[in-house]
Design an enzyme around this catalytic site. Structure first.
Site, mmCIF file in Angstrom:
data_model
loop_
_atom_site.group_PDB
_atom_site.id
_atom_site.type_symbol
_atom_site.label_atom_id
_atom_site.label_comp_id
_atom_site.label_asym_id
_atom_site.label_seq_id
_atom_site.Cartn_x
_atom_site.Cartn_y
_atom_site.Cartn_z
ATOM 1 N N GLY A 1 2.693 2.171 10.781
ATOM 2 C CA GLY A 1 3.685 3.229 10.637
ATOM 3 C C GLY A 1 4.430 3.561 11.916
ATOM 4 O O GLY A 1 5.129 4.568 11.994
ATOM 5 N N GLY B 1 2.864 -1.149 4.230
ATOM 6 C CA GLY B 1 3.013 0.252 3.864
ATOM 7 C C GLY B 1 4.461 0.582 3.562
ATOM 8 O O GLY B 1 4.964 0.336 2.463
ATOM 9 N N GLY B 2 5.149 1.126 4.557
ATOM 10 C CA GLY B 2 6.509 1.634 4.362
ATOM 11 C C GLY B 2 7.453 0.655 3.676
ATOM 12 O O GLY B 2 8.233 1.047 2.785
ATOM 13 N N SER C 1 3.370 -2.286 10.294
ATOM 14 C CA SER C 1 4.819 -2.389 10.515
ATOM 15 C C SER C 1 5.392 -3.753 10.141
ATOM 16 O O SER C 1 6.374 -4.209 10.725
ATOM 17 C CB SER C 1 5.188 -2.027 11.956
ATOM 18 O OG SER C 1 4.843 -0.671 12.236
ATOM 19 N N GLU D 1 -5.567 -4.677 10.532
ATOM 20 C CA GLU D 1 -4.484 -3.721 10.746
ATOM 21 C C GLU D 1 -4.745 -2.953 12.044
ATOM 22 O O GLU D 1 -5.525 -1.981 12.049
ATOM 23 C CB GLU D 1 -4.426 -2.707 9.595
ATOM 24 C CG GLU D 1 -4.162 -3.333 8.244
ATOM 25 C CD GLU D 1 -3.560 -2.310 7.276
ATOM 26 O OE1 GLU D 1 -2.420 -2.525 6.851
ATOM 27 O OE2 GLU D 1 -4.216 -1.302 6.971
ATOM 28 N N ASN E 1 0.878 -1.176 0.000
ATOM 29 C CA ASN E 1 0.000 0.000 0.000
ATOM 30 C C ASN E 1 0.915 1.226 0.000
ATOM 31 O O ASN E 1 1.523 1.547 1.020
ATOM 32 C CB ASN E 1 -0.897 -0.016 1.242
ATOM 33 C CG ASN E 1 -1.718 1.252 1.382
ATOM 34 O OD1 ASN E 1 -1.749 2.088 0.477
ATOM 35 N ND2 ASN E 1 -2.387 1.398 2.514
ATOM 36 N N TRP E 2 0.994 1.878 -1.135
ATOM 37 C CA TRP E 2 1.905 3.031 -1.261
ATOM 38 C C TRP E 2 1.352 4.296 -0.622
ATOM 39 O O TRP E 2 2.040 5.294 -0.537
ATOM 40 C CB TRP E 2 2.264 3.251 -2.745
ATOM 41 C CG TRP E 2 3.440 2.428 -3.175
ATOM 42 C CD1 TRP E 2 3.726 1.158 -2.792
ATOM 43 C CD2 TRP E 2 4.509 2.826 -4.052
ATOM 44 N NE1 TRP E 2 4.899 0.731 -3.363
ATOM 45 C CE2 TRP E 2 5.395 1.742 -4.154
ATOM 46 C CE3 TRP E 2 4.789 3.979 -4.777
ATOM 47 C CZ2 TRP E 2 6.553 1.785 -4.926
ATOM 48 C CZ3 TRP E 2 5.937 4.022 -5.557
ATOM 49 C CH2 TRP E 2 6.805 2.936 -5.622
ATOM 50 N N LYS E 3 0.081 4.263 -0.219
ATOM 51 C CA LYS E 3 -0.547 5.452 0.400
ATOM 52 C C LYS E 3 -0.315 6.671 -0.494
ATOM 53 O O LYS E 3 -0.323 6.529 -1.715
ATOM 54 C CB LYS E 3 -0.022 5.631 1.828
ATOM 55 C CG LYS E 3 -0.163 4.323 2.641
ATOM 56 C CD LYS E 3 0.052 4.471 4.112
ATOM 57 C CE LYS E 3 -0.176 3.135 4.809
ATOM 58 N NZ LYS E 3 -0.077 3.207 6.249
ATOM 59 N N GLU F 1 -6.864 4.832 7.925
ATOM 60 C CA GLU F 1 -6.553 6.253 7.689
ATOM 61 C C GLU F 1 -7.747 6.955 7.049
ATOM 62 O O GLU F 1 -7.973 8.140 7.294
ATOM 63 C CB GLU F 1 -5.277 6.367 6.829
ATOM 64 C CG GLU F 1 -4.044 5.989 7.649
ATOM 65 C CD GLU F 1 -2.861 5.473 6.843
ATOM 66 O OE1 GLU F 1 -2.876 5.568 5.608
ATOM 67 O OE2 GLU F 1 -1.922 4.951 7.482
ATOM 68 N N HIS G 1 -9.547 1.547 4.690
ATOM 69 C CA HIS G 1 -8.311 1.674 5.466
ATOM 70 C C HIS G 1 -8.560 2.565 6.678
ATOM 71 O O HIS G 1 -9.314 3.534 6.593
ATOM 72 C CB HIS G 1 -7.200 2.252 4.585
ATOM 73 C CG HIS G 1 -5.850 2.101 5.209
ATOM 74 N ND1 HIS G 1 -5.406 2.943 6.207
ATOM 75 C CD2 HIS G 1 -4.863 1.197 5.002
ATOM 76 C CE1 HIS G 1 -4.186 2.558 6.579
ATOM 77 N NE2 HIS G 1 -3.835 1.493 5.869
HETATM 78 P P1 13P Z 1 3.065 0.247 7.603
HETATM 79 O O1 13P Z 1 3.525 -1.064 7.023
HETATM 80 O O2 13P Z 1 3.845 1.427 7.090
HETATM 81 O O3 13P Z 1 2.949 0.185 9.096
HETATM 82 O O4 13P Z 1 1.569 0.499 7.056
HETATM 83 C C1 13P Z 1 0.647 -0.526 7.186
HETATM 84 C C2 13P Z 1 -0.570 -0.139 6.443
HETATM 85 O O5 13P Z 1 -1.292 0.764 6.834
HETATM 86 C C3 13P Z 1 -0.857 -0.839 5.186
HETATM 87 O O6 13P Z 1 -2.136 -0.558 4.726
#
Ligand code: 13P
Length: 248
Positions: free
Chosen positions: A167, A227-228, A206, A161, A8-10, A93, A91
């Site tokens: 993050g 994500g990251g 994470s 999640e 997920n590149w956000k 967020e 998500h």
């Molecule tokens: P991180 O892997 O950066 O914690 O993000 C997880 C996430 O929100 C994937 O949708």
């Protein structure tokens, strides 16, 4: 069940990153017992699809309607038209910043299915909710109310999640992940019968090359939403390798 590893590149990525996406798709092709995909900004989908060959590219949200007066929104049909084959929905967020409710997410999932997209539907509790002992209740409530009645089958995955693990570098304990994923599986089987066994349950928060093997070995963890650590091929590759090894 084949593991499903999704990046997920956000809100990250411009045309300068198309080369990195192509690198990721090349690395993913080497891990052919794992399903993988990248969910990227809508602005890049069409060009990414051209850059990565057969590798699956997805969006990160979709509107519940196909078209209309919804300034700034992108529909599932538009994602599909751009070449996406999947999308993330619900998500945390977006639940937090865009105030998305379970009923919105349910409608978005139905729109994604109608447009022929696979969907990854996210659930997860906040730190306050976990500390209050409400994690299971919150997450099972989200599962009950945001999954549509036609959720059964391979088109849908659920991503657990925990919000406090996203993050932050703080990963959920494997025993807690096991409890939550078992509870989600029981809810899916309770609602959809044997078909509920086919819905993949991903862990997100994470996940990285150092912890992926442990997390992916937890029962009912059928993949990861990353994500990251999905932003470069160098960081994504060890997660794909852990997923591949877990199936051997
Ligand atoms: P991180 O892997 O950066 O914690 O993000 C997880 C996430 O929100 C994937 O949708």
């Amino acid at each position: 069940m084949r593991k499903f590893i999704v990046g997920n590149w956000k809100m990250n990525g411009t045309s300068a990153d198309l080369g990195e996406m192509a690198e990721i798709s090349a690395v993913a092709r080497l891990h052919n017992s794992v399903d993988s995909a990248l969910c990227i900004p809508a602005t890049l989908i069409e060009r990414a699809v051209a850059a990565v060959g057969a590798f699956p590219i997805g969006g990160q949200d979709c509107h519940m309607q196909n078209s209309g007066a919804h300034t700034g929104c992108v529909s599932a049909e538009m994602l599909s038209d751009a070449g996406a084959v999947l999308t993330i929905i619900g998500h945390s967020e977006r639940r937090a910043a865009q105030h998305e409710q379970d009923s919105d997410i349910r409608a978005k999932a139905q729109a994604a299915k109608a447009a022929g997209l696979k969907a990854i539907l996210c659930v997860g509790e906040t730190l306050d909710e976990r500390e209050a002992g409400m994690a299971l209740e919150i997450v099972l409530g989200q599962v009950a109310h945001s999954l549509p009645d036609n959720a059964a089958g391979a088109w849908l995955s659920v991503a657990y999640e925990p919000v406090w693990a996203i993050g932050t570098g703080r990963v959920a304990e494997p025993a807690d992940v096991a409890d939550m994923h078992a509870a989600i599986r029981a809810a899916l089987v309770g609602r959809f019968g044997a078909e509920g066994q086919k819905i993949r349950i991903l862990y997100g928060g994470s996940m990285n090359g150092d912890n992926a093997a442990v997390l992916l070995a937890v029962p009912n963890v059928d993949g990861g939403l990353i994500g990251g650590a999905s932003l470069t091929a160098a960081k994504f590759q060890p997660i794909l390798a852990a997923a591949q090894a877990s199936g051997e």
